[in-house]
Design a protein around this motif. Structure first.
Motif, PDB file in Angstrom:
ATOM      1  N   ASN A 112       0.870  -1.165   0.000  1.00 54.43           N
ATOM      2  CA  ASN A 112       0.000   0.000   0.000  1.00 54.43           C
ATOM      3  C   ASN A 112       0.914   1.224   0.000  1.00 54.43           C
ATOM      4  O   ASN A 112       1.546   1.534   1.012  1.00 54.43           O
ATOM      5  CB  ASN A 112      -0.919   0.007   1.224  1.00 54.43           C
ATOM      6  N   VAL A 114       0.184   4.427  -0.486  1.00 55.39           N
ATOM      7  CA  VAL A 114      -0.461   5.670  -0.035  1.00 55.39           C
ATOM      8  C   VAL A 114      -0.129   6.851  -0.973  1.00 55.39           C
ATOM      9  O   VAL A 114       0.270   7.930  -0.549  1.00 55.39           O
ATOM     10  CB  VAL A 114      -0.132   5.963   1.456  1.00 55.39           C
ATOM     11  N   GLU A 115      -0.332   6.591  -2.275  1.00 63.30           N
ATOM     12  CA  GLU A 115      -0.145   7.604  -3.325  1.00 63.30           C
ATOM     13  C   GLU A 115       1.271   8.170  -3.357  1.00 63.30           C
ATOM     14  O   GLU A 115       1.489   9.294  -3.819  1.00 63.30           O
ATOM     15  CB  GLU A 115      -1.163   8.750  -3.169  1.00 63.30           C
ATOM     16  N   GLN A 145      -1.572  -0.880  -3.691  1.00 66.65           N
ATOM     17  CA  GLN A 145      -2.847  -0.310  -3.274  1.00 66.65           C
ATOM     18  C   GLN A 145      -2.644   1.183  -3.016  1.00 66.65           C
ATOM     19  O   GLN A 145      -1.547   1.609  -2.695  1.00 66.65           O
ATOM     20  CB  GLN A 145      -3.370  -1.004  -2.015  1.00 66.65           C
ATOM     21  N   GLU A 146      -3.721   1.942  -3.173  1.00 65.23           N
ATOM     22  CA  GLU A 146      -3.665   3.406  -3.069  1.00 65.23           C
ATOM     23  C   GLU A 146      -2.616   3.958  -4.029  1.00 65.23           C
ATOM     24  O   GLU A 146      -1.752   4.752  -3.650  1.00 65.23           O
ATOM     25  CB  GLU A 146      -3.409   3.845  -1.627  1.00 65.23           C
ATOM     26  N   CYS A 147      -2.725   3.525  -5.266  1.00 64.51           N
ATOM     27  CA  CYS A 147      -1.822   4.005  -6.328  1.00 64.51           C
ATOM     28  C   CYS A 147      -2.665   4.258  -7.573  1.00 64.51           C
ATOM     29  O   CYS A 147      -2.961   3.330  -8.321  1.00 64.51           O
ATOM     30  CB  CYS A 147      -0.742   2.963  -6.614  1.00 64.51           C
ATOM     31  N   ASP A 148      -3.075   5.503  -7.779  1.00 68.34           N
ATOM     32  CA  ASP A 148      -3.893   5.785  -8.961  1.00 68.34           C
ATOM     33  C   ASP A 148      -3.162   6.662  -9.981  1.00 68.34           C
ATOM     34  O   ASP A 148      -3.785   7.238 -10.870  1.00 68.34           O
ATOM     35  CB  ASP A 148      -5.236   6.410  -8.568  1.00 68.34           C
ATOM     36  N   GLY A 179      -7.135   2.964  -7.579  1.00 68.39           N
ATOM     37  CA  GLY A 179      -6.037   2.869  -6.621  1.00 68.39           C
ATOM     38  C   GLY A 179      -5.349   1.526  -6.608  1.00 68.39           C
ATOM     39  O   GLY A 179      -4.239   1.392  -6.102  1.00 68.39           O
ATOM     40  N   HIS A 221      -7.836  -4.144  -1.668  1.00 65.67           N
ATOM     41  CA  HIS A 221      -7.768  -3.094  -0.658  1.00 65.67           C
ATOM     42  C   HIS A 221      -9.149  -3.051  -0.020  1.00 65.67           C
ATOM     43  O   HIS A 221      -9.967  -2.171  -0.320  1.00 65.67           O
ATOM     44  CB  HIS A 221      -7.409  -1.749  -1.282  1.00 65.67           C
ATOM     45  N   SER A 352       5.588   4.836   3.637  1.00 58.35           N
ATOM     46  CA  SER A 352       4.145   4.618   3.638  1.00 58.35           C
ATOM     47  C   SER A 352       3.692   4.300   5.057  1.00 58.35           C
ATOM     48  O   SER A 352       4.501   3.958   5.921  1.00 58.35           O
ATOM     49  CB  SER A 352       3.797   3.457   2.705  1.00 58.35           C
TER      50      SER A 352
END
Length: 366
Positions: A112, A114-115, A145-148, A179, A221, A352
């Motif tokens: 994850n 977190v962008e 995850q949390e990757c857009d 994400g 996620h 992260s």
């Protein structure tokens, strides 16, 4: 008179031994209960580490004061040995791959990201630590995850050079606006899970061609607790024993959100389980489950056939979430098929709010 007082203390000791043992067992197996049936079951399951510590404490006290009573906490541990070993495995020896076996292995990183925001604000040489770590693993498949997005961004110090390295390393990529994203050295095609737009934010899947084999990979996620800053501050106060008059507020504010999220994860887990049953074959389910070992979601997805890579290869308990005092292992790697997880490593970089899991799989050969 003295014997009467002694008997009272022994009875009190028996009571607390049994009480703590029963709570330990209840928390170990609460994950078998659908949160839709008993909402508090998920929260009881999350308390498992607390009861482990209390059971160890009372065991040590028994050994010092009344050894016969130690049979109660020992028995409690034996009765929940399975969940205990999932939570804190005791795999002492590492698997050593031969040169030929390395040619029949592949690695998967779940993270994850977190962008790509660095929660510690550390950017060595104005680069992004999360991207650097991903590149350092040289994993064959990376589930994020949390990757857009995957592009250079000054705000997170993701550099053009880092993105170019990612693109050279991973010719097959799919970055989802939901994400859930994947980088791969192997070709893959996305799978339509046939779920609602809301659930597509939490669940994606791919058919990955690894050599002559096809592996279905689910990148999850699952629904988070959805706690805001006030919730997290309240939780921090509770864990620092600054409860005062916050108990009622916690019940109203925190418990309801935890229970609601558990219900949603239960439904999502049932969707994934149904798809696995329909698909069969080589399966990997990985990602941020937002729930602990032995929980309903993990048990449901695992079913009767799937293995837990951490439980099979690690030693001792660990955490994968490192922020806001929510120190739990909520990231998981589950699998089934004609391969075996032979190693799992957790990173220690706090860029992260999650730690990553890097898992090595070895194909079974005739």
């Amino acid at each position: 008179m003295k014997s009467g007082i002694k008997k009272i203390f022994i009875n009190i000791g028996i009571f607390f031994n049994i009480l703590i043992g029963l709570c330990l067992i209840a928390s170990a197996y609460a994950g078998n209960i659908n949160p839709d049936t008993i909402a508090i079951a998920g929260l009881v399951n999350m308390s498992f580490p607390v009861w482990i510590i209390l059971n160890i404490s009372i065991l040590l006290l028994d050994l010092l004061l009344k050894r016969k009573l130690s049979l109660i906490p020992i028995g409690s541990f034996l009765l929940c040995a399975g969940p205990l070993l999932n939570f804190s495995p005791v795999n002492i020896f590492d698997y050593k791959m031969s040169g030929s076996e390395k040619r029949h292995s592949f690695t998967l990183l779940t993270y994850n990201v977190v962008e790509f925001f660095d929660q510690e604000g550390i950017y060595p040489n104005k680069t992004n630590r999360t991207i650097s770590y991903i590149l350092s693993t040289d994993a064959d498949i990376v589930c994020m995850q949390e990757c857009d997005y995957l592009s250079s961004l000054s705000l997170t110090h993701v550099t053009t050079e880092q993105i170019d390295s990612i693109k050279r390393r991973y010719p097959y990529r799919k970055i989802e606006t939901s994400g859930q994203s994947i980088l791969s050295k192997y070709p893959f095609i996305p799978i339509d899970l046939g779920v609602s737009a809301e659930d597509r934010r939490d669940m994606t899947a791919y058919l990955v061609e690894i050599g002559n084999e096809i592996v279905t990979i689910y990148n999850l996620h699952l629904r988070s607790l959805g706690l805001d800053r006030e919730d997290k501050a309240l939780y921090k106060d509770l864990t620092q024993f600054k409860a005062d008059n916050n108990i009622k507020k916690a019940k109203r504010q925190l418990v309801s959100k935890i229970n609601d999220a558990a219900r949603i994860r239960a439904k999502q887990a049932q969707i994934i389980r149904a798809h696995i049953d329909k698909t069969g074959g080589n399966i990997i389910v990985c990602g941020d489950f937002n729930d602990v070992p032995n929980c309903y979601a993990v048990r449901t997805i695992s079913g009767d056939k799937m293995h837990d890579a951490y439980a099979e290869n690690a030693f001792g308990p660990t955490i994968t979430y490192n922020a806001n005092r929510f120190y739990f292992r909520i990231d998981h790697v589950l699998y089934q098929g004609n391969f075996k997880a032979i190693d799992i490593e957790r990173n220690d970089i706090k860029s992260s709010d999650h730690y990553a899991f890097l898992t090595t799989f070895l194909w079974e050969t005739n």
